[in-house]
Design an enzyme around this catalytic site. Structure first.
Site, PDB file in Angstrom:
ATOM      1  N   GLN A 145     -20.028 -11.588  18.781  1.00  0.00           N
ATOM      2  CA  GLN A 145     -19.412 -10.305  19.021  1.00  0.00           C
ATOM      3  C   GLN A 145     -17.945 -10.535  19.361  1.00  0.00           C
ATOM      4  O   GLN A 145     -17.029 -10.092  18.818  1.00  0.00           O
ATOM      5  CB  GLN A 145     -19.787  -9.795  20.376  1.00  0.00           C
ATOM      6  CG  GLN A 145     -19.303  -8.404  20.435  1.00  0.00           C
ATOM      7  CD  GLN A 145     -20.014  -7.757  21.806  1.00  0.00           C
ATOM      8  OE1 GLN A 145     -20.532  -8.204  22.421  1.00  0.00           O
ATOM      9  NE2 GLN A 145     -19.864  -6.203  21.859  1.00  0.00           N
ATOM     10  N   ASP A 148     -16.249 -10.958  15.976  1.00  0.00           N
ATOM     11  CA  ASP A 148     -16.040  -9.696  15.279  1.00  0.00           C
ATOM     12  C   ASP A 148     -14.995  -8.719  15.522  1.00  0.00           C
ATOM     13  O   ASP A 148     -14.411  -8.212  14.914  1.00  0.00           O
ATOM     14  CB  ASP A 148     -17.498  -8.961  15.378  1.00  0.00           C
ATOM     15  CG  ASP A 148     -17.462  -7.543  15.019  1.00  0.00           C
ATOM     16  OD1 ASP A 148     -17.246  -7.401  13.680  1.00  0.00           O
ATOM     17  OD2 ASP A 148     -17.570  -6.630  15.675  1.00  0.00           O
ATOM     18  N   HIS A 149     -14.750  -8.748  17.046  1.00  0.00           N
ATOM     19  CA  HIS A 149     -13.498  -8.241  17.276  1.00  0.00           C
ATOM     20  C   HIS A 149     -12.118  -8.735  16.940  1.00  0.00           C
ATOM     21  O   HIS A 149     -11.120  -8.023  17.646  1.00  0.00           O
ATOM     22  CB  HIS A 149     -13.736  -7.812  18.957  1.00  0.00           C
ATOM     23  CG  HIS A 149     -14.866  -7.055  19.457  1.00  0.00           C
ATOM     24  ND1 HIS A 149     -15.320  -6.705  20.751  1.00  0.00           N
ATOM     25  CD2 HIS A 149     -15.896  -6.764  18.590  1.00  0.00           C
ATOM     26  CE1 HIS A 149     -16.318  -6.025  20.860  1.00  0.00           C
ATOM     27  NE2 HIS A 149     -16.886  -5.897  19.651  1.00  0.00           N
ATOM     28  N   ASP A 150     -12.323  -9.621  16.469  1.00  0.00           N
ATOM     29  CA  ASP A 150     -11.004 -10.372  15.995  1.00  0.00           C
ATOM     30  C   ASP A 150     -10.727  -9.946  14.528  1.00  0.00           C
ATOM     31  O   ASP A 150      -9.528 -10.013  14.075  1.00  0.00           O
ATOM     32  CB  ASP A 150     -11.036 -11.933  15.943  1.00  0.00           C
ATOM     33  CG  ASP A 150      -9.855 -12.635  15.628  1.00  0.00           C
ATOM     34  OD1 ASP A 150      -8.708 -11.838  15.606  1.00  0.00           O
ATOM     35  OD2 ASP A 150      -9.948 -14.065  15.382  1.00  0.00           O
TER      36      ASP A 150
END
Length: 717
Positions: A145, A148-150
């Site tokens: 996660q 993913d937020h990168d």
């Protein structure tokens, strides 16, 4: 070994020391000497005289130095020929053609069951399910996660609804059988220049940079980046307790707007702000002439390199298997790094099936230090991190296995995501399916073909699980109309990996392009020597550098442990052998009990009396119980043990020559409070034939075996 001999002589004069403790101290000293002996043989880096390193002398810190050019905050200018590639606001790519119902923009899958109906049939998690076949730790989903937020964010609009129909009588979302309940979903924002014809179908956009560039830490726009900086010494802002800065709304501030989604994610976000500040302090101390901006950019480049290295050297091999990603051959300006719709909207959403149903807090000994928190209560709840800090959550993530990668999701996200049903609660499985339809994703079989895989012709080719085959057939009727997220997760795993063939293909394609199309990839931005050092970065090292956690396995993406031993025949019982060492006893039932006294695994000893357990899904207190045969029937004998860290191997947990804590009891249902009291009274209880299990056993044995025969000391067992 003179140091060891002198210490042994000194201990021999201590009248009150027990033989056991003397042996244990000797064992620790032996390990220290053997390990230092191997270190002494290594020359100091960059020392032309190649003098041996003195014992205990730390190697000087070498600060990696990137090229003079630093990447922009919004991703522009990375590709000199096409400066917008990988930057914010770029459209998602498609590997397979769009499959909107009208060919332009209306939701796909109009002839399929509702997403909630599919979720109920395909994604309900079995109660009590835990662990996975390849021993992946909870860090796989926490890092997944964080990563993913990168790299991607498809923002939802506020005007275009795509509600999910709820089956009448759904026990969570329509308990009154109204037949009109829905789960709300707003459609994703899209490029307004698309969606006006079949030749120009709707295309969603990525609101953040596609590159693995630490944007979840530093932001994807200048305003966010500036708001997170101290502008002194290259450091980033923190709040009390060395936590993330807190905004006016009471939530933590970070480079990505989703940093408060759950407490474990917030902990990892916090860790890398600390890591940035640690590097900033080292850089500033090494060269006082550097400006705040110079320190900040160098520390940022190092942290980004660490995130890249951990992703490719630890995370991806854990999920996909070793050697799946092609070797790096350098930057290629013709490679498009943008995020594929199939990746962000389906393939990479595999992580949702990995989630555990709670968050726990472990100390360095692997035991819980406070009550767990249900995952459903941890969403957008920064008070958990404010009260508990991050250390114990990070230790837990390394010390507990994740769920299996499959189509099943725990209740906290399948029925209670962000609240109770009817009161803001959602179903993540339904959202994943409906989001794929919102984005016009092609069906599972078409996407397989688009990624160079053969189309399947039967449900049995997707999965060997007959029950899943039957579920898919009942829902879809044909293999040519399956939602991509469902089909990809239903596939049998590839050998050596934890994903199916299609998911592996989607992830390999995306991450290879993210690496090869990044001009600032760490192996292209740093010297070969610095890149090699950065490539050895481990998440375990970064955690221990920035927290009070000291007891971690080297690769925190795996959590496993083993306990083994032998049940010996008692020479005093009928059939026993009178010898100095009794024979092993075959066919004895041996149980593994958790700290609540429940049997979690059972085995029988082999022909030599040996047994082995590896069913440890988390660290903590356990018992091994042997049902010892006697003239009056079986009598349970137990040995307490502590699994404190992943990778621990406890051997010689033997029965038949009772160690001091090998005590009969009333079986698996004796009172847990009695066992806890016993453990508290004697924390240094003796295990396994009076030898404390030592996780250094394997290292000591290996190092000892490498010594010359004349210098080798025996390793006591």
């Amino acid at each position: 070994m003179k140091r060891l001999i002198m210490k042994r002589s000194h201990r021999a004069r201590r009248a009150k020391i027990s033989p056991l403790m003397e042996m244990l101290e000797e064992r620790q000293l032996l390990a220290s000497d053997l390990l230092f002996a191997s270190i002494d043989a290594e020359p100091i880096a960059n020392d032309s005289a190649a003098q041996p390193r003195s014992r205990g002398q730390a190697a000087p810190l070498i600060i990696p130095t990137p090229s003079d050019e630093y990447r922009s905050i919004d991703g522009t200018g990375n590709n000199l020929e096409n400066p917008e590639l990988g930057s914010t606001g770029e459209a998602l790519l498609r590997t397979a053609p769009a499959d909107y119902a009208d060919g332009i923009s209306t939701l796909a899958g109009e002839d399929r069951p509702s997403a909630r109906e599919i979720s109920n049939a395909f994604s309900a998690q079995d109660e009590g399910a835990s662990g996975n076949e390849r021993n992946l730790s909870a860090f796989v989903y926490v890092w997944g996660q964080f990563l993913d937020h990168d790299i991607d964010l498809s923002e939802s609009g506020t005007t275009e609804l795509a509600p999910i129909e709820v089956p009448t009588g759904d026990p969570y979302f329509d308990p009154t059988s109204s037949g009109s309940a829905t789960i709300p979903l707003f459609r994703s924002l899209y490029d307004p220049a698309t969606g006006d014809s079949v030749a120009n179908p709707r295309e969603q956009i990525n609101a953040i940079t596609a590159y693995i560039d630490g944007s979840q830490v530093y932001g994807s726009n200048q305003a966010t980046s500036d708001a997170l900086r101290a502008f002194v010494g290259g450091r980033m802002l923190t709040s009390e307790g060395d936590l993330l800065p807190i905004g006016d709304d009471g939530f933590f501030m970070a480079g990505d707007v989703r940093a408060n989604e759950n407490a474990e994610l917030t902990s990892l976000q916090t860790l890398f702000v600390r890591e940035h500040n640690w590097w900033a302090d080292q850089i500033a101390a090494s060269d006082p002439s550097l400006s705040d901006e110079e320190i900040y950019q160098q520390a940022r480049a190092i942290v980004i390199a660490e995130i890249q290295a951990i992703t490719f050297n630890e995370f991806l091999p854990a999920v996909l298997g070793e050697g799946v990603i092609p070797a790096y051959t350098g930057y290629n300006s013709s490679v498009n790094p943008n995020i594929a719709n199939e990746f962000s909207t389906a393939g990479y959403r595999l992580g949702h099936s990995l989630l555990n149903d709670d968050i726990e807090f472990f100390g360095n000994d692997g035991r819980a230090v406070r009550d767990e928190v249900e995952l459903a209560e941890a969403f957008f709840n920064p008070s958990i991190v404010m009260e508990a800090g991050i250390d114990n959550m990070l230790k837990y993530a390394a010390s507990s296995q994740s769920q299996e990668i499959d189509g099943n999701l725990v209740d906290s996200v399948r029925n209670f995501l962000f609240g109770e049903p009817g009161d803001g609660g959602l179903d993540l499985a339904s959202l994943n399916i409906q989001r794929g339809r919102d984005h016009g994703l092609a069906d599972y079989n078409t996407v397989r073909e688009s990624y160079g895989l053969e189309r399947v012709t039967s449900f049995a080719e997707i999965t060997s699980d007959v029950e899943v085959q039957q579920t898919l057939e009942a829902l879809y009727g044909t293999v040519d109309n399956i939602d991509l997220w469902v089909g990809a997760l239903a596939e049998d795993h590839v050998p050596g990996g934890s994903v199916g063939e299609l998911t592996q293909a989607i992830l390999v394609d995306q991450f290879t392009r993210l690496r090869d199309g990044d001009r600032f990839w760490y192996e292209n931005q740093f010297s070969a020597e610095d890149a090699e050092r950065l490539g050895k970065s481990s998440l375990s090292d970064i955690i221990q550098r920035n927290t009070t956690v000291t007891n971690l396995q080297h690769n925190v993406f795996f959590m496993s442990a083993t306990v083994s031993g032998t049940v010996f025949a008692d020479p005093n019982q009928p059939g026993g052998q009178q010898s100095s060492r009794p024979a092993g006893l075959a066919g004895v039932t041996v149980n593994l009990l958790n700290d609540e006294g429940l049997i979690i695994a059972t085995t029988s000893t082999d022909a030599q009396g040996n047994y082995r357990f590896d069913q440890f899904h988390e660290t903590g207190d356990y018992q091994v119980q042997a049902m010892m045969p006697t003239a009056n029937g079986e009598v349970p004998h137990t040995i307490d043990m502590l699994i404190s860290v992943g990778g621990q191997s406890i051997r010689h947990v033997d029965f038949g020559q009772p160690p001091r804590n090998d005590r009969p009891h009333d079986g698996p249902n004796d009172r847990p409070e009695d066992r806890r009291r016993d453990r508290n009274q004697d924390r240094d209880h003796i295990l396994a034939n009076d030898i404390l299990p030592d996780p250094m056993d394997e290292v000591i044995d290996q190092v000892a075996s490498d010594q010359n025969a004349g210098n080798r000391l025996p390793v006591r067992r």
